[in-house]
Scaffold this active site. Structure first.
Site, PDB file in Angstrom:
ATOM      1  CB  SER A   1      29.821  36.749  39.615  1.00  0.00           C
ATOM      2  OG  SER A   1      29.083  36.241  38.525  1.00  0.00           O
TER       3      SER A   1
ATOM      4  CE1 TYR B   1      24.923  28.520  43.952  1.00  0.00           C
ATOM      5  CE2 TYR B   1      23.812  26.767  45.158  1.00  0.00           C
ATOM      6  CZ  TYR B   1      23.963  28.102  44.860  1.00  0.00           C
ATOM      7  OH  TYR B   1      23.153  29.018  45.452  1.00  0.00           O
TER       8      TYR B   1
HETATM    9  P1  NDP Z   1      38.707  43.152  33.462  1.00  0.00           P
HETATM   10  O1  NDP Z   1      39.472  41.911  33.133  1.00  0.00           O
HETATM   11  O2  NDP Z   1      38.162  43.984  32.374  1.00  0.00           O
HETATM   12  O3  NDP Z   1      39.611  44.076  34.418  1.00  0.00           O
HETATM   13  C1  NDP Z   1      40.242  43.488  35.492  1.00  0.00           C
HETATM   14  C2  NDP Z   1      41.155  44.501  36.172  1.00  0.00           C
HETATM   15  O4  NDP Z   1      41.789  43.850  37.287  1.00  0.00           O
HETATM   16  C3  NDP Z   1      42.292  44.970  35.293  1.00  0.00           C
HETATM   17  O5  NDP Z   1      42.661  46.259  35.707  1.00  0.00           O
HETATM   18  C4  NDP Z   1      43.393  43.948  35.593  1.00  0.00           C
HETATM   19  O6  NDP Z   1      44.674  44.467  35.264  1.00  0.00           O
HETATM   20  C5  NDP Z   1      43.200  43.751  37.082  1.00  0.00           C
HETATM   21  N1  NDP Z   1      43.610  42.439  37.585  1.00  0.00           N
HETATM   22  C6  NDP Z   1      43.228  41.224  37.128  1.00  0.00           C
HETATM   23  N2  NDP Z   1      43.833  40.252  37.822  1.00  0.00           N
HETATM   24  C7  NDP Z   1      44.622  40.853  38.737  1.00  0.00           C
HETATM   25  C8  NDP Z   1      45.513  40.388  39.728  1.00  0.00           C
HETATM   26  N3  NDP Z   1      45.726  39.089  39.909  1.00  0.00           N
HETATM   27  N4  NDP Z   1      46.170  41.291  40.488  1.00  0.00           N
HETATM   28  C9  NDP Z   1      45.975  42.609  40.310  1.00  0.00           C
HETATM   29  N5  NDP Z   1      45.147  43.120  39.390  1.00  0.00           N
HETATM   30  C10 NDP Z   1      44.486  42.249  38.598  1.00  0.00           C
HETATM   31  O7  NDP Z   1      37.564  42.628  34.444  1.00  0.00           O
HETATM   32  P2  NDP Z   1      36.121  43.223  34.817  1.00  0.00           P
HETATM   33  O8  NDP Z   1      36.191  44.669  35.023  1.00  0.00           O
HETATM   34  O9  NDP Z   1      35.123  42.653  33.886  1.00  0.00           O
HETATM   35  O10 NDP Z   1      35.891  42.470  36.196  1.00  0.00           O
HETATM   36  C11 NDP Z   1      36.099  43.061  37.459  1.00  0.00           C
HETATM   37  C12 NDP Z   1      35.457  42.152  38.504  1.00  0.00           C
HETATM   38  O11 NDP Z   1      34.062  42.013  38.228  1.00  0.00           O
HETATM   39  C13 NDP Z   1      36.034  40.726  38.530  1.00  0.00           C
HETATM   40  O12 NDP Z   1      36.161  40.315  39.865  1.00  0.00           O
HETATM   41  C14 NDP Z   1      34.986  39.904  37.796  1.00  0.00           C
HETATM   42  O13 NDP Z   1      34.960  38.569  38.237  1.00  0.00           O
HETATM   43  C15 NDP Z   1      33.715  40.645  38.205  1.00  0.00           C
HETATM   44  N6  NDP Z   1      32.592  40.404  37.281  1.00  0.00           N
HETATM   45  C16 NDP Z   1      32.619  40.873  36.002  1.00  0.00           C
HETATM   46  C17 NDP Z   1      31.542  40.640  35.150  1.00  0.00           C
HETATM   47  C18 NDP Z   1      31.511  41.120  33.725  1.00  0.00           C
HETATM   48  O14 NDP Z   1      30.562  40.773  33.008  1.00  0.00           O
HETATM   49  N7  NDP Z   1      32.463  41.906  33.262  1.00  0.00           N
HETATM   50  C19 NDP Z   1      30.376  39.871  35.596  1.00  0.00           C
HETATM   51  C20 NDP Z   1      30.450  39.428  36.958  1.00  0.00           C
HETATM   52  C21 NDP Z   1      31.521  39.697  37.750  1.00  0.00           C
HETATM   53  P3  NDP Z   1      45.915  43.467  34.917  1.00  0.00           P
HETATM   54  O15 NDP Z   1      45.372  42.392  34.033  1.00  0.00           O
HETATM   55  O16 NDP Z   1      46.907  44.344  34.256  1.00  0.00           O
HETATM   56  O17 NDP Z   1      46.389  42.939  36.231  1.00  0.00           O
END
Ligand code: NDP
Length: 285
Positions: A145, A158
């Site tokens: 991030s 931090y």
């Molecule tokens: P979403 O919440 O939209 O999607 C997350 C995906 O991961 C879903 O498919 C969810 O499915 C799956 N997931 C979440 N937790 C778990 C778990 N414990 N085990 C297996 N699968 C899991 O998130 P984003 O696409 O926004 O984020 C993706 C990554 O990008 C994250 O690591 C986030 O921290 C990072 N990020 C995102 C930003 C943003 O602005 N969107 C900014 C900076 C970083 P399910 O819930 O069904 O398990």
């Protein structure tokens, strides 16, 4: 010239059903890779697997909560048997943010965010190492991030992960936004650690021809940040501080993920690349 193709390659993408992970699955499969993905929600996972099958994509999936050690081990066994012990690409994408002010963060909450955003990534890399090595050319991408790159003033913890000193750049935020940021970006700890992990793996596993990079997005339109972006005043503030004047789209992150997996990027390793519309270099507002 196969520099721009992933044909014949195999990939594991965690969290492929929504947001950035979903875009990554489609991007990599479009370039010819065979993919295995996972999420915690069986119905949604099956829905997408059917959808991808209909589009002719070679995507398989299994239910896995990556915060569970046993489930991670099972996931890697599945991947190993599907891809005959060889994996070219590991995308550690699944993750979450735990809101809460630094002074109010409990020990349990701290352990929980480290377990979900950092420990699982570390362990999946360990588990994937023999498969990545066996493939002859491996690429790991850690979804970090921008909060692990820039330092938001007053985020005293931090330094907790000791991961980001290299990347210490001060982002001068106004007090009002800062307040809101503190609530959102406690996943700062884990993100800094991830950026450092990419550097360490890049050096340690270079001899096995495995590259490791991390990607640091700013606000990307996904279900994760929907609750924040649905607040008009908040989104306006985010946009005002982003030189390109908008939030990002998952496809704008998946294109970078793909590049970092392609043979075209074969000399790039140990880097943290921001996908942030210029936010992290915008100190003057
Ligand atoms: P979403 O919440 O939209 O999607 C997350 C995906 O991961 C879903 O498919 C969810 O499915 C799956 N997931 C979440 N937790 C778990 C778990 N414990 N085990 C297996 N699968 C899991 O998130 P984003 O696409 O926004 O984020 C993706 C990554 O990008 C994250 O690591 C986030 O921290 C990072 N990020 C995102 C930003 C943003 O602005 N969107 C900014 C900076 C970083 P399910 O819930 O069904 O398990």
């Amino acid at each position: 010239d196969n520099r721009w193709s992933l044909k014949g390659m195999t990939a594991l993408v965690t969290g492929g059903t929504r947001g950035i992970g979903h875009a990554v699955v489609e991007e990599l499969t479009g370039l010819g890779a065979r993919i295995h993905t996972c999420s915690r929600t069986e119905t949604e996972l099956n829905e997408y697997l059917r959808d991808w099958e209909g589009k002719g994509f070679e995507v398989t999936g299994s239910v896995c909560d990556v915060s569970s050690r046993a489930q991670r081990e099972k996931l890697m066994e599945t991947v190993s048997s599907k891809f005959n012990g060889k994996l070219n690409i590991l995308i550690n994408n699944a993750g979450t943010g735990k809101p809460g002010r630094t002074v109010e963060f409990t020990a349990e909450e701290f352990s929980s965010i480290m377990a979900v955003n950092f420990e699982f990534v570390y362990h999946l890399c360990q588990l994937a190492h023999p498969l990545l090595k066996a493939s002859g050319a491996g690429s790991i991408v850690l979804m970090s991030s921008v909060a692990g790159v820039v330092s938001l003033k007053y985020l005293s913890a931090y330094g907790a992960t000791k991961g980001t000193s290299f990347y210490h750049r001060v982002y001068v935020a106004g007090p009002e936004l800062l307040d809101k940021m503190i609530d959102i970006y406690l996943d700062n700890f884990a993100s800094g650690a991830l950026n450092q992990l990419a550097k360490s793996l890049a050096c340690e596993w270079a001899q096995d021809n495995i590259r490791a990079n991390s990607i640091a997005p700013w606000f990307i339109k996904t279900s994760l940040v929907e609750p924040f972006l649905s607040k008009k005043s908040f989104t306006e503030e985010v946009i005002r501080r982003t030189p390109l004047g908008r939030v990002g789209d998952p496809k704008e992150v998946s294109s970078l993920v793909a590049f970092l997996c392609l043979p075209a990027s074969s000399y790039i390793t140990g880097q943290t690349i921001c996908v942030d519309g210029g936010m992290s270099i915008n100190c003057f507002d």
